[in-house]
Design an enzyme around this catalytic site. Structure first.
Site, short mmCIF file in Angstrom:
data_model
loop_
_atom_site.label_atom_id
_atom_site.label_comp_id
_atom_site.label_asym_id
_atom_site.label_seq_id
_atom_site.Cartn_x
_atom_site.Cartn_y
_atom_site.Cartn_z
N GLY A 33 -1.78 6.25 -17.02
CA GLY A 33 -2.77 5.85 -16.02
C GLY A 33 -2.74 4.33 -15.97
O GLY A 33 -3.03 3.67 -16.97
N ARG A 105 -3.13 16.54 -9.93
CA ARG A 105 -4.34 15.74 -10.09
C ARG A 105 -5.34 15.92 -8.95
O ARG A 105 -6.42 15.35 -9.02
CB ARG A 105 -3.95 14.26 -10.25
CG ARG A 105 -3.46 13.63 -8.98
CD ARG A 105 -2.72 12.32 -9.19
NE ARG A 105 -3.49 11.29 -9.83
CZ ARG A 105 -3.03 10.05 -10.03
NH1 ARG A 105 -1.81 9.72 -9.62
NH2 ARG A 105 -3.75 9.15 -10.61
N ASN A 165 -0.05 -1.00 -6.63
CA ASN A 165 0.37 0.30 -7.16
C ASN A 165 0.55 1.34 -6.06
O ASN A 165 -0.09 2.40 -6.08
CB ASN A 165 -0.66 0.81 -8.17
CG ASN A 165 -0.25 0.55 -9.61
OD1 ASN A 165 0.91 0.32 -9.90
ND2 ASN A 165 -1.21 0.59 -10.51
N LYS A 224 6.23 -9.13 -8.80
CA LYS A 224 7.11 -8.68 -9.89
C LYS A 224 8.48 -8.37 -9.30
O LYS A 224 8.59 -7.57 -8.38
CB LYS A 224 6.49 -7.44 -10.55
CG LYS A 224 5.17 -7.78 -11.25
CD LYS A 224 4.36 -6.54 -11.57
CE LYS A 224 3.59 -6.03 -10.38
NZ LYS A 224 2.70 -4.90 -10.66
N LEU A 225 9.51 -9.00 -9.85
CA LEU A 225 10.85 -8.91 -9.27
C LEU A 225 11.84 -8.21 -10.19
O LEU A 225 13.04 -8.40 -10.06
CB LEU A 225 11.36 -10.32 -8.94
CG LEU A 225 10.49 -11.14 -7.96
CD1 LEU A 225 10.98 -12.58 -7.88
CD2 LEU A 225 10.49 -10.49 -6.58
N GLY A 256 4.85 -2.74 -14.84
CA GLY A 256 3.89 -3.54 -14.08
C GLY A 256 2.56 -3.66 -14.82
O GLY A 256 1.89 -4.70 -14.77
N ASP A 257 2.18 -2.59 -15.50
CA ASP A 257 0.93 -2.62 -16.26
C ASP A 257 1.06 -3.58 -17.44
O ASP A 257 0.13 -4.32 -17.77
CB ASP A 257 0.57 -1.21 -16.77
CG ASP A 257 0.49 -0.21 -15.63
OD1 ASP A 257 0.14 -0.62 -14.51
OD2 ASP A 257 0.80 0.97 -15.87
#
Ligand code: KDG
Length: 314
Positions: A33, A105, A165, A224-225, A256-257
Site C-alpha cells: 500500500g 479490493r 500514483n 522520478k526518472l 517511488g514510495d
C-alpha cells in the site's frame, strides 16, 4: 507526528516463481500500500510516522495492523471495519515484460474511508501530510476524504506531499487526469513518475511537465526518472540527481514510495532539496533490491553504511 499518511494497505501475495498466475502454486505473503509503505520507510529512518486508514476486522486486517505497529508506525487512527474486508492483491513475477499486480479490493474496508473518520487534533504538530492519487480512485468518499485531509493538514501548518500514483486498473485515464489535476493545486510537493507527469500535463519532456505542474500551484515538483535518477523543479531552479547505482533491479514496485520516504526524511533533517533527492534515490534503490514493497527499505544505520561505502551523499 513528523509525517501523517493516509491510504489503503492490502495483503499482497507475491508469486514465488515467474510466470502467469494460472500456473503458480506458491505465494509469499507481504503487505502493500503506497502511503503505508512511505510511513514504514520514514519510521525505519527514525521519524515519527502515522497512517490513517480502514482495514477489515479480519485476519488480514490484523496482520497489516500488527505489521505496521511492529515497524513503529502509529496506527491509532486505523479503524477496524467489521462489515467490509481487507483488500487483497497478487503480484505476478515475469522474467520478461512488466510485473502485473492484480487487485481484489472493490468494496474493501479502505474504500469506505470518509471525512468523518478524520480526527483534526491528530494533525496538530505534523510537519508533512503525504497522500497519493490511489485514494481518490477507490470511491467518491475516499476522494472527499483526501480533500478534507489536505485541508485539515494545511490548517495544522503541515506541508502536503502528493504522489499521483496513477493506477489505470482503477480508473480511466481521463477521469484520473481530471480528478488529480483538481487535487494538484492544493499540494505543496508533487512526486510523479515521468509517465505520470506526462499524463497529467500532456508534456512528454519531464522538465516541461514539472513546470506545468508547478504552474498549477505546488512549489516543488520532483520527477522520478528511474535509471536516470530524479529531477527537481522549484523556485531555486532545476536540480538533477543521478540514480543510486544498483546492480540488479529485483522488483521496481515500491521504488517511488522509497523515494518519497527518503526525500521527506532529508527535508525533516533540514537538508537541501538536492541532498534530500539523493537520499530519496538511495531509499528508492533499496526498495527495488527485494521483491516485496517494504522489506528492502533501509534503517538509518544502513543508509549511513551505504553512503560511506559508495560515497554518494553528504
Ligand atoms: O507503490 C506500490 C504500490 O503500488 C503497491 O504497494 C500497491 O498500493 C498499491 C496499489 O494500490 O497499487
Amino acid at each position: 507526528m513528523d509525517v501523517i499518511t493516509l491510504g489503503e494497505m492490502m495483503v499482497m501475495f507475491v508469486a514465488t516463481e515467474a510466470g502467469p498466475l494460472r500456473g503458480i502454486e506458491l505465494f509469499r505473503k507481504h503487505v502493500a500500500g503506497s502511503e503505508a509503505n512511505v510511513a514504514i520507510g520514514l519510521a525505519r529512518l527514525g521519524h515519527r510516522a502515522g497512517w490513517i486508514s480502514r482495514l477489515g476486522d479480519d485476519e488480514f486486517g490484523l496482520y497489516i495492523r500488527n505489521f505496521l505497529r511492529g515497524e513503529g508506525v502509529d496506527v491509532s487512527q486505523v479503524i477496524l471495519d467489521p462489515e467490509h474486508p481487507t483488500g487483497v492483491a497478487f503480484k505476478e513475477r515475469r522474467e520478461l515484460g512488466a510485473r502485473k499486480v492484480i487487485y481484489y479490493r472493490r468494496g474493501s474496508a479502505a474504500s469506505f474511508l470518509s471525512p468523518s473518520d478524520l480526527n483534526p487534533s491528530y494533525f496538530v504538530g505534523a510537519r508533512y501530510f503525504h497522500v497519493s492519487g490511489i485514494n481518490p480512485a477507490l470511491s467518491p468518499s475516499c476522494h472527499e476524504t483526501v480533500l478534507a485531509a489536505i485541508e485539515i493538514a494545511h490548517q495544522a501548518g503541515a506541508l502536503v506531499s502528493f504522489d499521483p500514483n496513477v493506477r489505470l486498473r482503477l480508473w480511466d485515464a481521463e477521469t484520473c487526469r481530471t480528478t488529480l489535476r483538481g487535487i494538484l493545486p492544493r499540494c505543496d510537493i508533487v512526486l510523479p513518475g515521468a509517465d505520470e507527469a506526462e499524463l497529467l500535463t500532456g508534456e512528454s519532456d519531464p522538465e516541461r511537465a514539472a513546470r506545468a505542474i508547478r504552474a498549477l500551484g505546488p512549489r516543488l515538483v520532483l520527477v522520478k526518472l528511474g535509471a536516470q535518477g530524479s529531477l527537481g523543479v522549484s523556485d531555486d531552479g532545476i536540480i538533477r540527481v543521478p540514480a543510486f547505482p544498483l546492480e540488479r533491479v529485483v522488483d521496481p514496485v515500491g521504488a517511488g514510495d522509497g523515494f518519497a520516504a527518503g526525500f521527506l526524511s532529508g527535508q525533516l533533517r533540514g537538508w537541501s532539496i538536492a541532498e534530500s533527492m539523493r537520499l530519496g534515490n538511495l531509499v528508492g534503490a533499496c526498495a527495488m533490491s527485494v521483491s516485496g514493497d517494504v522489506e528492502g527499505l533501509p534503517t538509518w544505520d544502513e543508509v549511513q553504511a551505504l553512503q560511506s561505502s559508495r560515497d554518494v551523499a553528504r
